[in-house]
Each structure stands twice: as C-alpha cells, then as structure tokens.
Design an enzyme around this catalytic site. Structure first.
Site, PDB file in Angstrom:
ATOM      1  N   ASP A  77       2.634 -25.141 -13.456  1.00 22.26           N
ATOM      2  CA  ASP A  77       2.993 -26.445 -13.991  1.00 22.26           C
ATOM      3  C   ASP A  77       2.267 -27.503 -13.160  1.00 22.26           C
ATOM      4  O   ASP A  77       2.520 -27.626 -11.964  1.00 22.26           O
ATOM      5  CB  ASP A  77       4.513 -26.620 -13.864  1.00 22.26           C
ATOM      6  N   ASP A 111       2.215 -31.473 -17.266  1.00 26.87           N
ATOM      7  CA  ASP A 111       3.418 -32.262 -17.490  1.00 26.87           C
ATOM      8  C   ASP A 111       3.071 -33.627 -18.089  1.00 26.87           C
ATOM      9  O   ASP A 111       2.072 -34.251 -17.693  1.00 26.87           O
ATOM     10  CB  ASP A 111       4.117 -32.441 -16.131  1.00 26.87           C
ATOM     11  N   GLU A 165       2.001 -30.762 -22.273  1.00 27.99           N
ATOM     12  CA  GLU A 165       3.334 -31.181 -22.710  1.00 27.99           C
ATOM     13  C   GLU A 165       3.184 -32.538 -23.375  1.00 27.99           C
ATOM     14  O   GLU A 165       2.808 -33.519 -22.728  1.00 27.99           O
ATOM     15  CB  GLU A 165       4.305 -31.304 -21.537  1.00 27.99           C
ATOM     16  N   HIS A 203      13.155 -26.243 -20.409  1.00 34.11           N
ATOM     17  CA  HIS A 203      14.041 -26.699 -19.331  1.00 34.11           C
ATOM     18  C   HIS A 203      14.567 -28.118 -19.551  1.00 34.11           C
ATOM     19  O   HIS A 203      15.335 -28.610 -18.721  1.00 34.11           O
ATOM     20  CB  HIS A 203      13.300 -26.631 -17.998  1.00 34.11           C
ATOM     21  N   ASP A 204      14.154 -28.767 -20.631  1.00 32.32           N
ATOM     22  CA  ASP A 204      14.591 -30.147 -20.907  1.00 32.32           C
ATOM     23  C   ASP A 204      15.493 -30.253 -22.129  1.00 32.32           C
ATOM     24  O   ASP A 204      16.036 -31.326 -22.401  1.00 32.32           O
ATOM     25  CB  ASP A 204      13.374 -31.057 -21.131  1.00 32.32           C
TER      26      ASP A 204
END
Length: 531
Positions: free
Chosen positions: A101, A203, A266, A327-328
């Site tokens: 990431d 990200d 992302e 994860h969000d």
C-alpha cells in the site's frame, strides 16, 4: 485474447490483508509480518494469487499506518525489513505475489520532511507541502473540508501559515506539483520493487493534485443531514484535477522500469471519471479500483445496470476489476445478509476482470459492533454517531474456536465477533457446504475455466430478482444465474439456451444436474451452468 498470454494480475485473485488483524505472532494483540508468513499455506490452499498489505511502514498510527513517518522501513509493531524479506520469499515460493500500500498523498506530521517543512518559511522543504496564508480575517485560506471532519486547514503559529490536510491534521498533504516530491516518492517505489514487491495499491490516488489557485469548492445541492460533513461541498477543486492523469502516467513509467509489476489506484469516483485513470492508450493505472459494488443497492436490476455501465465505459483493451469489501466499508455479509453473501461470492468470482477479496469475507465475517470505549478509528471519533466508523470491518481474523479466535495469545487490539466460536476457518473448512468451501470451489472453478478469466461478458435479459450473464471463450460458454431475492423462481427456456450441465450451486449440492427446458432457482441461490 489467449488465456496464457495475460498477466498474473489479470488472471489472478487479489486478497487484501489488514496486517494488524490477520495473525499475531508475538502476543502483543496486533497482527504482524511473521504472523502472515505463518499463514501463507492457508492463502496458498485458498487459491489466491496475490496479497495486498495495508500499510506496514513506521507510523504514529493516528490513522493506523496511513500516516507514514518513514517510507523505507517497517514499523516495529509489524516486524523488521528482514521479516518483510522472509514474507516475500515465502509468498513467492508459493506463487503468491506481494502488493504494498503506497500512501503518496500525505505523510505523518512526524515525518522528517514535514518537520523540516514546518520549521521555517524558507526551509528547502517548505514547498514539499501545501502552505497558504490565512484570509485577512484570520480564517482558513478557503472552504475545503477534511474527509475526517472540520476544515482541511491547520494553522501553524510558528510560521503564521496554514497547511492543508485532506484527512487528519496529523496527515499533511504533500505538494505533488513539486517535482522533488514526485521523485522522492518514485524513489520509494523503486526501493520496494528492488526488495521484490510485485506492485502497489496507491492510496487516494484521485486526491494527489489540487487546484493551483485554491478556489473554494461549490456547495453540494444533494447534501443531506446525517451524511459525513465534508459531503456538504463538491470537491471540484480539491480532487480529480486534470493534471492528475500526467502524474499517474509518470508513476506507471516507474512501475514499467521493472518487469511484470502492477499499479492499482484507490479511486472513489463515478465510472466515467474512474476509467480516465487507465490513462491515454492504457498508460496509467493497470487497475483503477472499481468500487461500484461497495455501495450498490443489492438488487438485480441495479447491479445489472452498474455492470453494463462499467463495461460500456471501459476504454478499449482496459482490464476490468471488482471489489466486494475493504478496510473502509462495512462487511458484505452484514450488508446483504448471510444467504446473499454466498451469491455475492459467486458474482465477484464470475464477473469479467480481476476480483479483490477482503480477508475474512471467505468465512462470512460480519461487521462487529464496537463498544464506545473500544473505538479506535479516528473518523468515528471525529464524526461520531452517523455510522462512519471503520473498526467493525477491521476486526481480527477468526481462525479457530480457541480464545481470541487463534489470532493472538493476549488481548486483541480490536474485539472479535461474538460468533467466532462457530464461524471460523477450522469449523467452516470441516463443513462441506460452508461459505468457506463455496469460496474454495469458486476459486478452483475459476482456475480451471478460461471462460471465467479471459472470456467475454454478455448480459442475459431477465426480470425481477434474477441477474444472469454469459462468459464465453474459444467456443465454450458458461451461464451464471443469480437469484438476489429470498423467494424461489423459475426461468423458462424462452429466456435461456438450454440444455446445459450444472457445475456449481452456491448451496454446493447440485453439481452435475442436467438443465433442460427451464431452470428452477431456490431463494438466495446462484448457479454456474456449462452450456
């Protein structure tokens, strides 16, 4: 397209690991790299082709690793660079790729770059971040809002200017208009590529470039109370600026310095904007993450439309991808219910393109209710009570029925779901018709059937709760029929080409049935049929 000619990231299944919650090896209640190494055989047996790790770099953990203070090390809570080398070696020995990431939009306020930048107006690194004079009345430079609540500007009295932070005040945004910043991040990428990393998930890629004039964002006419406060404005000038596509192309050129690597972005944008990130002539991100299923109403007509819209919007030869959880966002099994979570699994693993599986979804992990005194997520702390908390989808992996689910020997950093005693890998592996064994069967079928990897996608007209499509490759065709409703339904031969042979039911009990003249679907059932 030849099945053999496509890349690992096209034919593979990506598996996201939230390292804090996968496996603790040293008894501190937090997952770590040696813990992941110990579970490589699990990942190999499940059949995934790549693991993406949420950030593992040194961090004060204000946003649990998305606030990085050193891009070139491993946080001691997760291990060491040697542990990382061991993980890469073990993964590669099992034919599993490793994706990191990358968080290039912002650093921690403890990063040496920011400590220098804030020290004085004439520091060489001042222009590495976004500093601006306050307005004459002393208020913030403009109306931009932090995604985590409040103004996106923080006043630093030591130099009399504000700095911009799209997220927490402890996460100052880098200035991506500064070539020195770009080169520094590109060198970070090269550092990890040389350590054997197979790609990056970048990200908040759409945030990197901001308006050069820092113009106010316009109001959002569709905003309603109860939504996160930053949605009151349309982020016209603070995200998705035209110049971002040049940055993505530069980033891709760094990736292409190394062989067989992948660049994933992302990007939470409408589909017409999302697909721009593939770049001119596909010179941008290999996979701009497609999050359409994360917020879609769970009904057949809405999902059929979003698949069609996405397929239509894709540039020529662009490779699609699909995501069901991360994860969000709330866990899929809680969002659509246990029965439909099985149908969702079949959808994810039979659509055209690369699927990303979120750890624990293969055992139907639920969103965990987090008590007030156990909340860790800064988003929930800053904007309480409207349901934005992300802790519930980040709880420890449920390995077995032992204390703390086999995740740790001590108190875990977040609580486990109450159902872990029943819903865990060991129990579900032993249950021939469990969701875990459904995932394994789907992954096995996907590996065996070129139609599911390289085949074309053709929607089949249906009505009501039924979603159907064909995947065809080299003269062979599969029909996927999904009942997104709880009631049984039938499909006549006028709507489908029968006969066919049933390869897999989401209930794992109809394999080998011959289908002719019509098709009966139970409630919450999906089928894969060889035509």
């Amino acid at each position: 397209m030849k099945h053999g000619a496509i890349s690992w990231w096209q034919k593979g299944i990506l598996y996201q690991i939230y390292p804090r919650s996968f496996q603790d090896s040293n008894g501190d209640g937090i997952g770590d790299l040696p813990g992941i190494v110990g579970r490589i055989s699990y990942l190999r047996d499940l059949g995934v082709d790549a693991i993406w790790l949420s950030p593992i770099f040194p961090s004060p953990m204000a946003d649990f690793g998305y606030d990085i203070s050193n891009y070139l090390e491993v946080d001691p809570v997760f291990g060491t660079l040697d542990d990382f080398a061991t993980l890469v070696g073990a993964a590669h020995a099992s034919n599993i790729k490793v994706i990191l990431d990358l968080v290039p939009n912002h650093t921690s306020d403890q990063h040496p770059w920011f400590i220098e930048s804030r020290s004085s107006r004439d520091n060489p690194k001042r222009d590495w971040y976004l500093w601006h004079e306050p307005r004459t009345d002393g208020t913030a430079p403009n109306n931009w809002m932090s995604e985590f609540g409040g103004s996106a500007w923080k006043y630093a009295a030591c130099t009399g200017q504000d700095y911009y932070h799209a997220f927490l005040a402890q996460q100052p945004d880098l200035n991506w208009r500064n070539p020195a910043v770009r080169q520094a991040i590109y060198d970070v990428m090269r550092f990890w590529f040389r350590k054997g990393v197979d790609g990056f998930r970048v990200d908040v890629l759409w945030h990197l470039i901001k308006d050069a004039e820092f113009r106010d964002n316009p109001p959002n006419p569709d905003f309603r109370l109860g939504r996160p406060p930053h949605e009151a404005l349309l982020p016209l000038y603070s995200t998705d600026r035209p110049e971002i596509l040049d940055v993505v192309m530069e980033m891709r050129r760094v990736v292409d310095e190394f062989s067989d690597r992948v660049l994933i972005g992302e990007i939470y944008l409408p589909v017409d904007r999302l697909v721009a990130y593939y770049g001119r002539d596909l010179s941008g991100a290999h996979l701009p993450f497609n999050f359409a299923l994360l917020s879609a109403p769970w009904n057949a007509r809405a999902i059929a439309k979003l698949i069609d819209d996405y397929e239509r919007a894709l540039p020529a030869a662009a490779w699609p991808n699909w995501v069901l959880g991360n994860h969000d966002r709330p866990r899929i099994a809680s969002r659509v219910g246990r029965a439909q979570a099985r149908v969702a699994a079949m959808l994810l693993l039979t659509l055209r393109g690369t699927p990303t599986l979120y750890y624990g979804d293969e055992i139907g992990m639920q969103q965990v209710a987090i008590a007030q005194d156990q909340i860790r997520d800064p988003f929930e702390k800053n904007v309480p009570g409207i349901g934005v908390g992300r802790d519930g989808c980040r709880t420890p992996m449920q390995w077995n029925a032992e204390a703390h689910g086999g995740f740790t020997a001590s108190v875990p950093w977040l609580p486990l779901a109450n159902d872990y005693v029943h819903d865990n890998v060991a129990n579900l592996a032993a249950d021939a018709r469990s969701i875990f064994n459904l995932y394994r069967a789907l992954i096995e079928l996907r590996r065996a059937m070129p139609e599911l990897v390289a085949g074309s996608y053709t929607p089949v007209a249906t009505a009501g709760d039924v979603l159907a499509y064909k995947r065809e490759y080299a003269g062979n065709a599969l029909l996927i029929v999904l009942n997104l409703g709880a009631d049984p339904t039938s499909i006549g031969s006028d709507m489908m080409e029968f006969p066919g042979k049933l390869l897999l039911s989401t209930n794992l009990d109809r394999t080998g049935e011959t289908v002719s003249g019509g098709l009966d679907l139970r409630g919450d059932e999906g089928l894969i049929i060889r035509l």
